[in-house]
Scaffold this motif. Structure first.
Motif, PDB file in Angstrom:
ATOM      1  N   PHE A  87      35.481  13.093 -12.469  1.00  0.00           N
ATOM      2  CA  PHE A  87      34.716  12.125 -13.179  1.00  0.00           C
ATOM      3  C   PHE A  87      35.099  12.146 -14.690  1.00  0.00           C
ATOM      4  N   GLN A  88      35.290  10.784 -15.023  1.00  0.00           N
ATOM      5  CA  GLN A  88      36.003  10.419 -16.513  1.00  0.00           C
ATOM      6  C   GLN A  88      35.338   9.319 -17.240  1.00  0.00           C
ATOM      7  N   GLN A  89      35.143   9.589 -18.580  1.00  0.00           N
ATOM      8  CA  GLN A  89      34.664   8.638 -19.488  1.00  0.00           C
ATOM      9  C   GLN A  89      35.611   8.201 -20.480  1.00  0.00           C
ATOM     10  N   ARG A  90      35.971   6.998 -21.042  1.00  0.00           N
ATOM     11  CA  ARG A  90      36.769   6.798 -22.198  1.00  0.00           C
ATOM     12  C   ARG A  90      36.430   5.417 -22.406  1.00  0.00           C
ATOM     13  N   GLU A  91      37.112   4.994 -23.601  1.00  0.00           N
ATOM     14  CA  GLU A  91      36.881   3.540 -24.075  1.00  0.00           C
ATOM     15  C   GLU A  91      38.529   2.889 -23.716  1.00  0.00           C
ATOM     16  N   VAL A  92      38.408   1.821 -23.290  1.00  0.00           N
ATOM     17  CA  VAL A  92      39.602   1.057 -22.965  1.00  0.00           C
ATOM     18  C   VAL A  92      39.495  -0.570 -23.535  1.00  0.00           C
ATOM     19  N   VAL A  93      40.620  -0.980 -23.498  1.00  0.00           N
ATOM     20  CA  VAL A  93      40.677  -2.333 -23.753  1.00  0.00           C
ATOM     21  C   VAL A  93      41.205  -3.251 -22.576  1.00  0.00           C
ATOM     22  N   LEU A 124      32.307  -0.461 -15.641  1.00  0.00           N
ATOM     23  CA  LEU A 124      32.848  -0.973 -17.041  1.00  0.00           C
ATOM     24  C   LEU A 124      31.611  -1.482 -17.813  1.00  0.00           C
ATOM     25  N   THR A 125      31.289  -1.063 -18.991  1.00  0.00           N
ATOM     26  CA  THR A 125      30.053  -1.641 -19.817  1.00  0.00           C
ATOM     27  C   THR A 125      30.893  -2.171 -20.922  1.00  0.00           C
ATOM     28  N   ASP A 126      30.474  -3.431 -21.155  1.00  0.00           N
ATOM     29  CA  ASP A 126      30.816  -4.207 -22.258  1.00  0.00           C
ATOM     30  C   ASP A 126      30.587  -3.627 -23.442  1.00  0.00           C
ATOM     31  N   ILE A 127      31.536  -3.020 -24.423  1.00  0.00           N
ATOM     32  CA  ILE A 127      30.921  -2.671 -25.756  1.00  0.00           C
ATOM     33  C   ILE A 127      31.888  -3.589 -26.900  1.00  0.00           C
ATOM     34  N   THR A 128      32.333  -4.857 -26.527  1.00  0.00           N
ATOM     35  CA  THR A 128      32.808  -5.728 -27.343  1.00  0.00           C
ATOM     36  C   THR A 128      32.063  -5.846 -28.709  1.00  0.00           C
ATOM     37  N   ALA A 129      30.757  -6.107 -28.538  1.00  0.00           N
ATOM     38  CA  ALA A 129      29.992  -6.430 -29.733  1.00  0.00           C
ATOM     39  C   ALA A 129      29.801  -5.370 -30.668  1.00  0.00           C
ATOM     40  N   ARG A 130      29.542  -4.032 -29.919  1.00  0.00           N
ATOM     41  CA  ARG A 130      29.345  -3.000 -30.624  1.00  0.00           C
ATOM     42  C   ARG A 130      30.588  -2.591 -31.487  1.00  0.00           C
ATOM     43  N   LYS A 131      31.929  -2.623 -30.755  1.00  0.00           N
ATOM     44  CA  LYS A 131      33.042  -2.265 -31.599  1.00  0.00           C
ATOM     45  C   LYS A 131      33.287  -3.286 -32.717  1.00  0.00           C
ATOM     46  N   HIS A 163      33.720   0.413 -22.036  1.00  0.00           N
ATOM     47  CA  HIS A 163      33.215   1.954 -21.915  1.00  0.00           C
ATOM     48  C   HIS A 163      33.578   2.181 -20.403  1.00  0.00           C
ATOM     49  N   LEU A 164      34.557   3.010 -20.010  1.00  0.00           N
ATOM     50  CA  LEU A 164      34.819   3.131 -18.570  1.00  0.00           C
ATOM     51  C   LEU A 164      34.291   4.369 -18.206  1.00  0.00           C
ATOM     52  N   GLN A 165      33.595   4.523 -16.830  1.00  0.00           N
ATOM     53  CA  GLN A 165      33.138   5.632 -16.210  1.00  0.00           C
ATOM     54  C   GLN A 165      33.917   5.545 -14.748  1.00  0.00           C
ATOM     55  N   PHE A 166      34.684   6.564 -14.787  1.00  0.00           N
ATOM     56  CA  PHE A 166      35.351   6.796 -13.296  1.00  0.00           C
ATOM     57  C   PHE A 166      34.893   7.967 -12.494  1.00  0.00           C
ATOM     58  N   SER A 167      34.371   7.633 -11.357  1.00  0.00           N
ATOM     59  CA  SER A 167      34.036   8.827 -10.442  1.00  0.00           C
ATOM     60  C   SER A 167      34.735   8.628  -8.996  1.00  0.00           C
ATOM     61  N   VAL A 168      35.061   9.812  -8.334  1.00  0.00           N
ATOM     62  CA  VAL A 168      35.325   9.740  -6.949  1.00  0.00           C
ATOM     63  C   VAL A 168      33.935  10.006  -6.111  1.00  0.00           C
ATOM     64  N   LEU A 169      33.482   9.099  -5.462  1.00  0.00           N
ATOM     65  CA  LEU A 169      32.333   9.030  -4.821  1.00  0.00           C
ATOM     66  C   LEU A 169      32.323  10.361  -3.942  1.00  0.00           C
ATOM     67  N   PRO A 170      30.918  11.033  -3.920  1.00  0.00           N
ATOM     68  CA  PRO A 170      30.768  12.137  -3.039  1.00  0.00           C
ATOM     69  C   PRO A 170      31.254  11.976  -1.552  1.00  0.00           C
ATOM     70  N   GLY A 171      31.718  12.891  -1.052  1.00  0.00           N
ATOM     71  CA  GLY A 171      32.301  13.011   0.428  1.00  0.00           C
ATOM     72  C   GLY A 171      33.830  12.352   0.476  1.00  0.00           C
ATOM     73  N   HIS A 172      34.275  12.012  -0.682  1.00  0.00           N
ATOM     74  CA  HIS A 172      35.825  11.258  -0.677  1.00  0.00           C
ATOM     75  C   HIS A 172      36.585  12.227  -1.648  1.00  0.00           C
ATOM     76  N   GLU A 173      36.066  13.407  -1.965  1.00  0.00           N
ATOM     77  CA  GLU A 173      36.980  14.291  -2.746  1.00  0.00           C
ATOM     78  C   GLU A 173      38.055  14.721  -2.093  1.00  0.00           C
ATOM     79  N   HIS A 174      38.211  14.899  -0.961  1.00  0.00           N
ATOM     80  CA  HIS A 174      39.372  15.369  -0.390  1.00  0.00           C
ATOM     81  C   HIS A 174      40.837  14.255  -0.421  1.00  0.00           C
ATOM     82  N   ASP A 175      40.293  12.867  -0.564  1.00  0.00           N
ATOM     83  CA  ASP A 175      41.351  11.946  -0.417  1.00  0.00           C
ATOM     84  C   ASP A 175      41.099  10.845  -1.398  1.00  0.00           C
TER      85      ASP A 175
END
Length: 503
Positions: free
Chosen positions: A282-288, A320-327, A300-312
């Motif tokens: 599970f990760q969070q970061r800002e990207v362009v 992806l949340t648009d934060i262009t206006a905020r930036k 703003h990117l949130q990445f998560s491996v869905l439950p039950g799929h951690e093995h593969d």
């Protein structure tokens, strides 16, 4: 079951089939022994009449389906049937068949007839029946013409399995899937469902080769990051994603992903890979990213491996949340914090901070040019502050054009400016002032009316000298130049302003 039935006197299974009567009676599923001979006779009549498309023939006149259903005779049912349909005996059951078989049951009977029409001796269907108290029953029906009766269909055994709970679970699952799909499609953020299983395999291969420092590995092998990016499979995106990235449809977006993920995206993805290498699923970061119309998108990117799929990692969600206006707002606030709004030059706060930074880190020598705008007070008094502001804006245009980073021009007072020129000696500082004079001349040719004019003084730091002292030396030289300017002015009013000082 899908027909309106009439009963015939009960048939003794013992007399016809030996000891199978007890097995029929005690079977754990609902069993019906029926006579389909009338149905066969009707189908044969239609075939002799030239009917080849039975479905079309039945759909043409629903009464034909009813006629077929009416020819079925119930001969016997077992104990489980009476219990399932809440009947006390066969007569009670048959007398209330209209309560059991209702609504669209004749449509189900069409499917049974089609199977028999095609020459099969077995048929099956799914239907809805009702108990005598009105409770819904989802059933799985299977029928078979008994051996020895293939020519006349006088004995057909029907098995009815209660699949109500199974169907209810299926409907609940369908509703849940529909609900989840609705949440996905109409989410106010961009959602991507992706398959990262090939990425996981590539990371495991690298780990198996004995690599421990993945960051160093990707420094040496940047092509590995590119390969991992190419192995990601996008399974689905939602509607907001299409709107955000200005894509007309999903195929177009997926075909043009190289336009979306470009420039600095490789570095962001590399950091994402490093986190995955370290077990952070599970990760969070800002990207362009970029829309298909070319607009830059701060996300703003949130990445998560869905439950039950951690093995593969075969199912991954990226939000992806648009934060262009905020930036943009943050950038503007940062700009306001460092810039003078009127002239677009840096402000006194930035000037003081940069002066302190140069004091500590250089690079030396540092040349400082102090600049004063001549005649601002006279313009303000005689023509108004709007004219004075216009003159200040012109001063900003010239000084902005005169320097590039790492040099800076700042407005440090009403009509006073300063240029910070790191790694610049006296000769280079003099060249900067000469260039300013040329830019002022061009500016005056471009604008009619009031002439733009500067008084300037420059000083270059000596080894070990505090920059505060350099500023004072440049300031004194600027005032000397200013006195010379006003003394040479033929306008006595301007000389008076020189005596009063500028605003």
């Amino acid at each position: 079951m899908s027909h309106s039935l009439q009963s015939r006197p009960a048939v003794s299974l013992h007399s016809e089939h030996g000891n199978y009567a007890e097995m029929f009676e005690l079977a754990p599923v609902s069993l019906w022994l029926e006579d389909f001979s009338g149905v066969k006779q009707l189908l044969d009549e239609w075939r002799r009449a030239g009917v080849t498309d039975l479905r079309g023939h039945l759909n043409e006149d629903p009464r034909r389906v009813q006629a077929s259903s009416d020819r079925i005779r119930v001969l016997q049912v077992n104990r489980k049937t009476l219990s399932l349909f809440e009947a006390s005996d066969l007569a009670h059951l048959v007398g209330n068949l209209g309560l059991i078989f209702r609504n669209d049951m004749l449509k189900t009977h069409i499917n049974e007839l089609l199977q028999l029409w095609d020459g099969r001796t077995e048929f099956s269907s799914r239907a809805v029946n009702y108990t005598l108290s009105g409770r819904r029953l989802d059933i799985q029906l299977k029928g078979s013409v008994l051996p020895g009766y293939e020519e006349n269909w006088e004995r057909v055994l029907i098995a009815v399995e209660d699949v109500t709970e199974l169907e209810a679970a299926r409907r609940r699952a369908a509703l849940s899937e529909e609900y989840a799909r609705g949440l996905f499609e109409h989410s106010p953020v961009s959602l991507w469902v992706e398959d990262f299983s090939s990425v996981k395999s590539l990371l495991e291969e690298v780990r198996a080769r004995g690599i421990h420092d993945f960051r160093v590995f990707t420094d040496v092998h940047p092509e590995f990051v590119e390969r991992c990016m190419s192995e990601i499979r996008v399974i689905d995106v939602n509607q907001h994603t299409l709107e955000l990235f200005a894509a007309p449809d999903k195929p177009t977006l997926l075909r043009r992903l190289t336009e979306v993920f470009r420039d600095d995206m490789r570095d962001n993805f590399r950091e994402q890979l490093i986190d995955l290498w370290q077990g952070k699923i599970f990760q969070q970061r800002e990207v362009v990213n970029y829309s298909l119309s070319g607009d830059e998108l701060n996300l703003h990117l949130q990445f998560s491996v869905l439950p039950g799929h951690e093995h593969d990692w075969s199912l991954v969600q990226v939000a992806l949340t648009d934060i262009t206006a905020r930036k943009k707002a943050e950038a503007y606030l940062e700009y306001l914090g460092k810039h003078d709004v009127l002239t677009k030059l840096y402000n006194r706060t930035f000037y003081a901070d940069e002066l302190n930074r140069l004091e500590r880190k250089g690079p030396f020598p540092v040349t400082i040019v102090v600049v004063d705008l001549n005649g601002l007070k006279a313009v303000n008094d005689q023509l108004g502050h709007a004219a004075g502001d216009a003159l200040l804006r012109r001063a900003g245009e010239v000084l902005n054009e005169a320097v590039d980073k790492p040099c800076y021009a700042a407005r440090i007072g009403g009509d006073e400016f300063a240029l910070l020129l790191p790694a610049t000696d006296e000769r280079e500082g003099a060249a900067v002032m000469e260039n300013i004079d040329k830019l002022v001349e061009i500016n005056n040719q471009f604008y009619s009316g009031i002439s733009l004019s500067f008084s300037m003084g420059a000083a270059t730091s000596q080894p070990g000298e505090r920059l505060e002292s350099v500023v004072k030396r440049a300031d004194l030289l600027m005032y000397e130049a200013k006195r010379t300017y006003y003394a040479a002015s033929p306008d006595p009013v301007m000389r008076a302003y020189s005596d009063e000082g500028s605003s």
